[in-house]
Design a protein around this motif. Structure first.
Motif, mmCIF file in Angstrom:
data_model
loop_
_atom_site.group_PDB
_atom_site.id
_atom_site.type_symbol
_atom_site.label_atom_id
_atom_site.label_comp_id
_atom_site.label_asym_id
_atom_site.label_seq_id
_atom_site.Cartn_x
_atom_site.Cartn_y
_atom_site.Cartn_z
ATOM 1 N N ILE A 38 0.890 -1.238 0.016
ATOM 2 C CA ILE A 38 0.107 0.033 -0.007
ATOM 3 C C ILE A 38 0.822 1.215 0.128
ATOM 4 N N LEU A 39 2.123 1.378 0.627
ATOM 5 C CA LEU A 39 2.747 2.481 0.974
ATOM 6 C C LEU A 39 3.583 2.663 -0.443
ATOM 7 N N LYS A 40 3.838 1.538 -1.259
ATOM 8 C CA LYS A 40 4.507 1.797 -2.386
ATOM 9 C C LYS A 40 3.389 2.114 -3.485
ATOM 10 N N GLN A 41 2.216 1.517 -3.402
ATOM 11 C CA GLN A 41 1.164 2.151 -4.275
ATOM 12 C C GLN A 41 0.798 3.433 -4.140
ATOM 13 N N TRP A 42 1.041 4.225 -2.808
ATOM 14 C CA TRP A 42 1.067 5.529 -2.711
ATOM 15 C C TRP A 42 2.115 6.424 -2.753
ATOM 16 N N ALA A 175 -6.157 6.352 6.534
ATOM 17 C CA ALA A 175 -6.135 6.067 4.946
ATOM 18 C C ALA A 175 -6.620 4.763 4.723
ATOM 19 N N GLY A 176 -6.859 3.899 5.580
ATOM 20 C CA GLY A 176 -7.414 2.455 5.326
ATOM 21 C C GLY A 176 -6.334 1.509 5.891
ATOM 22 N N PHE A 177 -6.931 0.301 6.010
ATOM 23 C CA PHE A 177 -6.193 -0.908 6.564
ATOM 24 C C PHE A 177 -5.340 -0.666 7.716
ATOM 25 N N GLY A 178 -5.679 0.157 8.612
ATOM 26 C CA GLY A 178 -4.820 0.385 9.903
ATOM 27 C C GLY A 178 -3.695 1.217 9.559
ATOM 28 N N ILE A 179 -3.577 1.966 8.314
ATOM 29 C CA ILE A 179 -2.475 3.007 8.074
ATOM 30 C C ILE A 179 -3.109 4.292 8.191
ATOM 31 N N HIS A 180 -2.339 5.143 8.890
ATOM 32 C CA HIS A 180 -2.666 6.489 9.141
ATOM 33 C C HIS A 180 -1.425 7.375 8.475
ATOM 34 N N VAL A 181 -1.674 8.337 7.767
ATOM 35 C CA VAL A 181 -0.614 9.252 7.063
ATOM 36 C C VAL A 181 -0.764 10.515 7.959
#
Length: 197
Positions: A38-42, A175-181
């Protein structure tokens, strides 16, 4: 909880014994791979990783595989694990670093902290993270609806999900799936990929 609570017996029961463990190395590797993808996608750069409460380090191989040029810091309260694996011994309540991290992982940690320490640790996440935070802690709602109590540690502090959300939102955008930016960090995300506010 004290250092003595996180001895070899704790990790044998909750992580190594197939009959009583709460997770597996394969599950944690999959979780790490999804977060990294996900971080790579973003297109969020990851050069410094802090795994706060890294335990046995089961997320480390997948993270370093995804981000081979990154520096990984495993922070762990357990003296036993720090001796065995070489992690940095400390607590998220007061840990300081010379530079902030692009990715902070805080998985399955906060429930072991009493209220005052948990508040300090949540505030510290905002100081330590300059990019993305992967965060998970079991909540009151999880305990009621999702937890397998036959193998779950009951010596924990359960909090409402809103307790965590309100504190995370001070520094991060979910941002979803437990990920906060981190607020102010831009990343490409399509409208229907965004969580509903």
């Amino acid at each position: 909880m004290t250092q003595d609570d996180f001895d070899s017996g704790f990790y044998q029961r909750f992580y190594r014994d197939p009959r009583t463990r709460v997770t597996t190395p394969a599950e944690m590797a999959r979780r790490a791979a999804v977060v990294a993808a996900i971080l790579k996608q973003w297109q969020l750069p990851v050069r410094r990783i802090l795994d706060a409460g890294c335990g046995l380090g089961w997320m480390r191989p997948a993270m370093l595989n995804a981000f081979p040029r990154s520096a990984y810091v495993g922070l762990e309260f357990s003296e036993h694990l720090c001796r065995r694996y070489g992690w940095v011994e400390g607590s998220l309540t007061d840990y300081r670093a010379r530079a902030r991290f692009d990715l902070v992982i805080c998985h399955d940690v906060m429930q072991y902290l009493p209220e005052r320490d948990a508040r300090r640790a949540m505030a510290n996440l905002g100081r330590l993270c300059r990019g993305a935070l992967y965060f998970y802690a079991p909540t009151v709602e999880d305990w009621r609806h999702h937890a397998d109590r036959s193998c779950s540690d009951t010596s924990i502090h359960l909090r409402e999900s809103q307790w965590y959300r309100s504190r995370l939102s001070r520094h991060f955008r979910y941002a979803g799936f437990g990920i906060h930016v981190r607020r102010g960090v831009s990343f490409p995300q399509w409208e229907l990929e965004r969580p509903r506010e």
